[in-house]
Write an enzyme that holds these catalytic residues in place. Structure first.
Site, PDB file in Angstrom:
ATOM      1  CD  GLU A 175      -4.859  17.473  -8.220  1.00 48.54           C
ATOM      2  OE1 GLU A 175      -5.175  16.302  -8.463  1.00 48.54           O
ATOM      3  OE2 GLU A 175      -4.341  17.844  -7.147  1.00 48.54           O
TER       4      GLU A 175
ATOM      5  CE  LYS B 102       2.693   1.466  -7.807  1.00 40.18           C
ATOM      6  NZ  LYS B 102       3.656   2.221  -8.651  1.00 40.18           N
TER       7      LYS B 102
ATOM      8  CB  CYS C 211      -2.269  16.975  -3.407  1.00 40.43           C
ATOM      9  SG  CYS C 211      -1.286  16.780  -1.931  1.00 40.43           S
TER      10      CYS C 211
ATOM     11  CD  GLU D 108      -2.822  14.024   0.320  1.00 39.22           C
ATOM     12  OE1 GLU D 108      -3.498  14.580  -0.582  1.00 39.22           O
ATOM     13  OE2 GLU D 108      -1.596  14.141   0.438  1.00 39.22           O
TER      14      GLU D 108
HETATM   15  P1  ADP Z   1      -0.658  10.037 -12.038  1.00 45.50           P
HETATM   16  O1  ADP Z   1      -1.581   9.485 -13.087  1.00 45.50           O
HETATM   17  O2  ADP Z   1      -0.564  11.499 -12.017  1.00 45.50           O
HETATM   18  O3  ADP Z   1       0.692   9.382 -12.052  1.00 45.50           O
HETATM   19  P2  ADP Z   1      -1.889   8.292 -10.126  1.00 45.50           P
HETATM   20  O4  ADP Z   1      -2.832   8.586  -9.021  1.00 45.50           O
HETATM   21  O5  ADP Z   1      -2.410   7.479 -11.251  1.00 45.50           O
HETATM   22  O6  ADP Z   1      -1.310   9.671 -10.608  1.00 45.50           O
HETATM   23  O7  ADP Z   1      -0.606   7.554  -9.544  1.00 45.50           O
HETATM   24  C1  ADP Z   1      -0.216   7.557  -8.180  1.00 45.50           C
HETATM   25  C2  ADP Z   1       0.248   6.175  -7.769  1.00 45.50           C
HETATM   26  O8  ADP Z   1      -0.818   5.250  -7.995  1.00 45.50           O
HETATM   27  C3  ADP Z   1       1.430   5.644  -8.578  1.00 45.50           C
HETATM   28  O9  ADP Z   1       2.258   4.882  -7.705  1.00 45.50           O
HETATM   29  C4  ADP Z   1       0.765   4.740  -9.601  1.00 45.50           C
HETATM   30  O10 ADP Z   1       1.599   3.711 -10.068  1.00 45.50           O
HETATM   31  C5  ADP Z   1      -0.377   4.168  -8.790  1.00 45.50           C
HETATM   32  N1  ADP Z   1      -1.511   3.677  -9.593  1.00 45.50           N
HETATM   33  C6  ADP Z   1      -1.968   4.128 -10.781  1.00 45.50           C
HETATM   34  N2  ADP Z   1      -3.038   3.422 -11.193  1.00 45.50           N
HETATM   35  C7  ADP Z   1      -3.276   2.483 -10.243  1.00 45.50           C
HETATM   36  C8  ADP Z   1      -4.251   1.447 -10.062  1.00 45.50           C
HETATM   37  N3  ADP Z   1      -5.193   1.222 -10.953  1.00 45.50           N
HETATM   38  N4  ADP Z   1      -4.198   0.701  -8.940  1.00 45.50           N
HETATM   39  C9  ADP Z   1      -3.255   0.925  -8.005  1.00 45.50           C
HETATM   40  N5  ADP Z   1      -2.305   1.872  -8.104  1.00 45.50           N
HETATM   41  C10 ADP Z   1      -2.308   2.646  -9.198  1.00 45.50           C
END
Ligand code: ADP
Ligand code: MG
Length: 501
Positions: A404, A198, A307, A273
């Site tokens: 961050e 994904k 990161c 990570e």
């Molecule tokens: P940002 O908010 O900076 O985009 P995230 O850590 O939220 O960073 O996003 C990194 C990845 O995690 C993306 O692929 C995002 O779609 C996914 N993501 C965000 N929220 C969730 C969640 N609740 N469960 C699983 N994946 C998630």
């Protein structure tokens, strides 16, 4: 802002973009989302939509997991290790052959400079595929000299086998879209697993292109599935899916915690990570020219969206003014513009949301009393540009020194002695990386031992390699990507006993 001298997009990229809407890749077939919905991918340099992408959600994730499960016992599961190696090397060759178009796609959808995409993202992706392409024939167990104290005269043959974990879900971020996808795909495939990938909703395109290249390389249908969609829907469904054996995640610490909770249902394995607030420590006895470059690269590479950003720079007091002023002067000369323009030094941030987030932190810095030496505002234009920003007079307790930011904002602070700087450097919930600049090798090695970080760079910064493990201490996550450590992440060990008594 420079005005764009627009290079022609590579014909293969034009062809790819013209094929939209870009469907999900499930079981080797391009498919619409069950909901029929789609979302848009943007060019962060202009804020314009560049492609329509099918929006995967729970039902699609479920179909993809079923395809990945079935593929484990199909032709993929029957391939010899040598055959898996050939497939990975073919994929490496294809990524290399498509390097120009892929680099442009990364730049177009993420905003990063074409220079960095061409020198970093794409060649590192190729290197990862070649590195893991060598592993399948070398993943082996051991024979174990067991004694069994409660069984006099015991005679057993005991051995271990490394088996694939099964179906791996990869949830990846938007800062290195292709590289993050390949970093997971390569070891996942080397170990004989299947994957549901994904990509981040901001940057779904290169993962879809990679999925096509996998099929071209001879990866059997269903082994690599790509389901773009949003975090709370597609991502959450993958993290919670009862038939996914492992999740590998890179992203924010906050989302990492959600993934840990979601994994509890079937106790799927995890590697995480997560975020960082990394110290980059410059001693007065360092090669100051090299250190100045390291400070600069450490924070401004990829618009600060790494990161591993060296976002807390500690400089020994006698050299503080000199180095912080040099950094600020250099920041002011950075040429910002569209990433695709070869003259650009720094592109836009990935999204309006990220731009707003970074600007909010800059406001915190100002109101909390840090001294602004460069930047401190958005750059004019339609895109998501923020000027490279340098703060001095930062206190350890300020928000900009603790959280961050994930953007081109650096907090520079003086220090007086080694013990003090080690304590301050470690005073963070994160522990991803740390940088140390000194010519004193004893001091350097004492620090590599004392710093609580998964990666320590001495007289260098922002170096990564396919063979070198990557991952964090503390709340920067658990597990390691890259190198042979990732082989351990994507296999499980079986302990076999044969009675010879
Ligand atoms: P940002 O908010 O900076 O985009 P995230 O850590 O939220 O960073 O996003 C990194 C990845 O995690 C993306 O692929 C995002 O779609 C996914 N993501 C965000 N929220 C969730 C969640 N609740 N469960 C699983 N994946 C998630
Ligand atoms: Mg998020």
């Amino acid at each position: 802002m420079s005005t764009m001298t627009a290079p022609e997009l590579h014909p293969d990229l034009q062809n790819f973009l013209s094929k939209g809407p870009h469907q999900l890749l499930i079981g080797g077939k391009r498919q619409d989302a069950a909901s029929g919905r789609s979302f848009e991918a943007f060019n962060p340099a202009t804020g314009e939509a560049i492609a329509k992408v099918s929006e995967g959600a729970a039902e699609d994730v479920d179909r993809a997991v079923k395809a990945a499960r079935a593929a484990l016992s199909g032709p993929w599961g029957k391939m010899t290790p040598a055959e898996r190696e050939r497939v990975l090397h073919k994929l490496a060759d294809l990524v290399e052959k498509n390097a120009e178009a892929l680099a442009q796609l990364e730049s177009l959808n993420n905003g990063k400079t074409i220079r960095e995409a061409k020198s970093g993202d794409v060649p590192l992706s190729v290197a990862l595929l070649r590195y893991y392409g060598g592993w399948p024939t070398k993943i082996h167990g051991e024979t174990t000299p067991v004694s069994v104290p409660y069984y006099p005269g015991a005679k057993f043959l005991h051995y271990t086998v490394r088996e694939p974990i099964g179906v791996v879900g990869a949830i990846i971020p938007w800062n290195f879209p292709l590289l993050m996808a390949v970093e997971r795909l390569a070891p996942v495939l080397a170990c004989g697993n299947t994957i549901v990938l994904k990509p981040a909703e901001q940057t779904p395109l290169s993962a879809l292109r990679l999925g096509e290249l996998c099929l071209e390389a001879g990866v059997p249908e269903g082994v690599v599935n790509v389901v773009p969609g949003f975090g709370p829907t597609a991502g959450a469904a993958l993290a919670a899916h009862p038939d996914v054996d492992k999740i590998t995640f890179t992203g924010s610490t906050e989302t990492g915690r959600e993934i840990v909770k979601a994994s509890a249902g079937n106790l799927k394995k995890l590697s995480l990570e997560l975020g960082g607030k990394s110290p980059n420590i410059v001693f007065a006895d360092a090669d100051l020219e090299a250190a100045a470059k390291g400070m600069f690269m450490g924070i401004f590479y990829n618009q600060g969206q790494t990161c591993s950003a060296g976002s807390r720079v500690f400089v020994e007091r006698s050299k503080f003014d000199e180095l912080v002023n040099a950094l600020a002067e250099k920041a002011k000369t950075i040429r910002q513009g569209p990433g695709l323009d070869p003259k650009t030094h720094m592109g836009p941030l990935v999204s309006q949301e990220q731009k707003d987030r970074v600007l909010k932190y800059i406001e915190h810095g100002k109101t909390e009393g840090a001294k602004l030496l460069a930047g401190g505002e958005a750059a004019p234009g339609k895109g998501y540009f923020v000027k490279p920003t340098v703060f001095s007079d930062v206190k350890d307790s300020m928000k900009i020194a603790r959280e961050e930011i994930f953007g081109p904002v650096v907090a520079v602070m003086p220090f007086d002695n080694v013990e003090e700087v080690v304590t301050r450097a470690n005073d963070t919930p994160f522990g991803l990386v740390a940088g140390v600049w000194t010519k004193d090798i004893k001091k350097a090695h004492r620090l590599t031992q004392q710093l609580k970080a998964g990666v320590v760079w001495v007289n260098c910064y922002q170096f990564v390699d396919a063979a070198a493990p990557w991952g964090g201490y503390k709340q920067s996550g658990y597990g390691r990507e890259k190198g042979q450590y990732a082989i351990e992440e994507y296999t499980q060990v079986k302990s076999v006993w044969v009675d010879l008594n």
